[in-house]
Write a protein that holds these residues in place. Structure first.
Motif, mmCIF file in Angstrom:
data_model
loop_
_atom_site.group_PDB
_atom_site.id
_atom_site.type_symbol
_atom_site.label_atom_id
_atom_site.label_comp_id
_atom_site.label_asym_id
_atom_site.label_seq_id
_atom_site.Cartn_x
_atom_site.Cartn_y
_atom_site.Cartn_z
ATOM 1 N N GLY A 37 55.497 39.807 45.928
ATOM 2 C CA GLY A 37 56.652 39.977 45.067
ATOM 3 C C GLY A 37 56.645 39.829 43.611
ATOM 4 N N ALA A 38 55.459 39.191 43.010
ATOM 5 C CA ALA A 38 55.017 39.207 41.864
ATOM 6 C C ALA A 38 54.415 40.326 40.997
ATOM 7 C CB ALA A 38 54.150 37.805 41.443
ATOM 8 N N GLY A 39 54.142 41.346 41.765
ATOM 9 C CA GLY A 39 53.715 42.589 41.276
ATOM 10 C C GLY A 39 52.291 42.479 41.507
ATOM 11 N N VAL A 40 51.619 44.009 41.690
ATOM 12 C CA VAL A 40 50.027 44.042 41.901
ATOM 13 C C VAL A 40 49.379 43.738 40.813
ATOM 14 C CG1 VAL A 40 48.450 45.281 42.805
ATOM 15 C CG2 VAL A 40 50.733 45.626 43.826
ATOM 16 N N ALA A 41 48.504 42.709 40.536
ATOM 17 C CA ALA A 41 47.626 42.371 39.584
ATOM 18 C C ALA A 41 46.276 43.173 39.729
ATOM 19 C CB ALA A 41 47.328 40.871 39.581
ATOM 20 N N ALA A 42 45.658 43.132 38.645
ATOM 21 C CA ALA A 42 44.172 43.795 38.978
ATOM 22 C C ALA A 42 43.432 43.195 39.796
ATOM 23 C CB ALA A 42 43.355 43.462 37.429
ATOM 24 N N PRO A 43 42.600 43.862 40.458
ATOM 25 C CA PRO A 43 41.704 43.526 41.623
ATOM 26 C C PRO A 43 40.939 42.260 41.314
ATOM 27 C CG PRO A 43 41.405 45.897 41.112
ATOM 28 C CD PRO A 43 42.199 45.192 39.998
ATOM 29 N N VAL A 44 40.288 41.487 42.251
ATOM 30 C CA VAL A 44 39.711 40.174 42.086
ATOM 31 C C VAL A 44 38.476 40.121 42.817
ATOM 32 C CG1 VAL A 44 39.817 37.613 42.345
ATOM 33 C CG2 VAL A 44 41.883 38.943 41.774
ATOM 34 N N TYR A 45 37.214 39.792 42.053
ATOM 35 C CA TYR A 45 36.220 39.900 43.023
ATOM 36 C C TYR A 45 35.444 38.496 42.673
ATOM 37 C CZ TYR A 45 31.430 40.903 44.412
ATOM 38 O OH TYR A 45 30.299 40.766 44.952
ATOM 39 N N LEU A 46 35.240 37.618 43.912
ATOM 40 C CA LEU A 46 34.466 36.314 43.712
ATOM 41 C C LEU A 46 33.104 36.534 44.166
ATOM 42 C CD1 LEU A 46 37.439 34.590 45.885
ATOM 43 C CD2 LEU A 46 37.245 35.161 43.347
ATOM 44 N N TRP A 47 32.405 35.852 43.702
ATOM 45 C CA TRP A 47 30.807 35.689 43.919
ATOM 46 C C TRP A 47 30.268 34.584 43.813
ATOM 47 C CZ3 TRP A 47 26.681 34.825 40.830
ATOM 48 C CH2 TRP A 47 26.708 35.031 39.515
ATOM 49 N N GLY A 48 29.017 34.208 44.329
ATOM 50 C CA GLY A 48 28.426 32.977 44.467
ATOM 51 C C GLY A 48 27.427 32.937 45.522
ATOM 52 N N ARG A 142 34.499 49.911 40.284
ATOM 53 C CA ARG A 142 35.687 49.463 40.663
ATOM 54 C C ARG A 142 35.607 47.957 41.141
ATOM 55 N NH1 ARG A 142 35.541 54.482 40.751
ATOM 56 N NH2 ARG A 142 37.538 55.836 40.379
ATOM 57 N N LEU A 143 34.881 47.559 41.470
ATOM 58 C CA LEU A 143 34.734 45.944 42.068
ATOM 59 C C LEU A 143 34.661 45.015 40.785
ATOM 60 C CD1 LEU A 143 32.168 45.876 45.160
ATOM 61 C CD2 LEU A 143 34.757 45.721 45.253
ATOM 62 N N GLY A 144 34.149 45.510 39.560
ATOM 63 C CA GLY A 144 33.736 45.085 38.470
ATOM 64 C C GLY A 144 34.821 44.986 37.215
ATOM 65 N N TRP A 145 36.013 45.732 37.542
ATOM 66 C CA TRP A 145 36.586 46.113 36.615
ATOM 67 C C TRP A 145 37.974 45.188 36.094
ATOM 68 C CZ3 TRP A 145 41.665 47.180 36.468
ATOM 69 C CH2 TRP A 145 42.545 47.656 37.428
#
Length: 235
Positions: A37-48, A142-145
């Motif tokens: 409901g807050a709108g679609v944000a930019a993609p997120v990528y988690l790494w570690g 795309r995963l990094g943008w």
């Protein structure tokens, strides 16, 4: 004859409130903001590295959506093909991106494009930053943008706090000397430590004994092959 306990312990909690955040507060704060409901944000990528909490955080994000009645799609390198976007999803997660083979890379890329077209939130995780992922260039780009967060493993005190919190949730007494033994003789990977704690909970019930270092050692001696997460390869 040893009594085997019935599987009556509580399921693991996946929400953000159950987390010990450590140095990952910025990543957690951002994920908490990705609410339906807050709108679609930019993609997120988690790494570690292994044990840094990537999958745990992605599960917390998924739980946040599901708690509001939303449906999500979850994929990783082992998920069977084909991958199809459901029009009812509000979130798509792709985990273990570093292990995607060529066919799964194609599926992930197509899913990424379709999710963007349909206005579905995208989140992903892997052991490597996007620039170092062994994947096709268009998927890597795309995963990094979007928003990329490098996760840090918990410090020793934070690891202790996480184990203590889980023990308290289960209603078991976890003495300091047992915690010290776990952190001294086991991999600091939180997934492994939580698996050991889960096994120890059941083992103490089966033995009808309180959790102690001798009990932990006995369990390890009897279940060593099950509890070593990455046994050395056979010669």
């Amino acid at each position: 004859m040893k009594q085997l306990p019935l599987p009556m312990h509580l399921p693991a909690r996946d929400g953000f409130d159950a987390l010990v955040v450590g140095r990952n507060d910025h990543a957690v704060a951002h994920l908490r903001g990705l609410v339906p409901g807050a709108g679609v944000a930019a993609p997120v990528y988690l790494w570690g590295d292994a044990g840094s909490g990537k999958t745990r955080l992605l599960r917390a994000l998924a739980e946040q959506h599901q708690a509001q009645g939303e449906r999500i799609g979850w994929f990783d390198a082992g998920t069977a093909l084909p991958w199809t976007l459901d029009e009812g999803w509000s979130l798509v997660v792709v985990d273990r991106c570093e292990a995607l083979d060529a066919a799964h890379q194609q599926a992930a890329f197509a899913l990424f494009v379709e999710a963007g077209t349909q206005g579905v939130q995208w989140a992903a995780g892997g052991r490597l930053p996007p620039v170092d992922l062994p994947v096709r260039d268009d998927l890597r780009t795309r995963l990094g943008w979007g928003h990329v967060f490098a996760l840090q493993p918990l410090a020793e005190g934070e690891t202790r706090a996480a184990l203590r919190r889980e023990a308290d949730r289960r209603g078991i007494l976890l003495p300091d000397e047992v915690l010290a033994h776990l952190l001294t003789h086991h991999d600091r990977d939180m997934a492994h430590l939580m698996a050991v704690l889960d096994r120890l909970d059941g083992f103490s019930l089966a033995e009808k004994r309180h959790i102690t270092v001798p009990l932990l050692k006995k369990m390890m001696a009897e279940n060593i092959h099950d509890l070593v997460p990455n046994p050395p390869p056979a010669p």
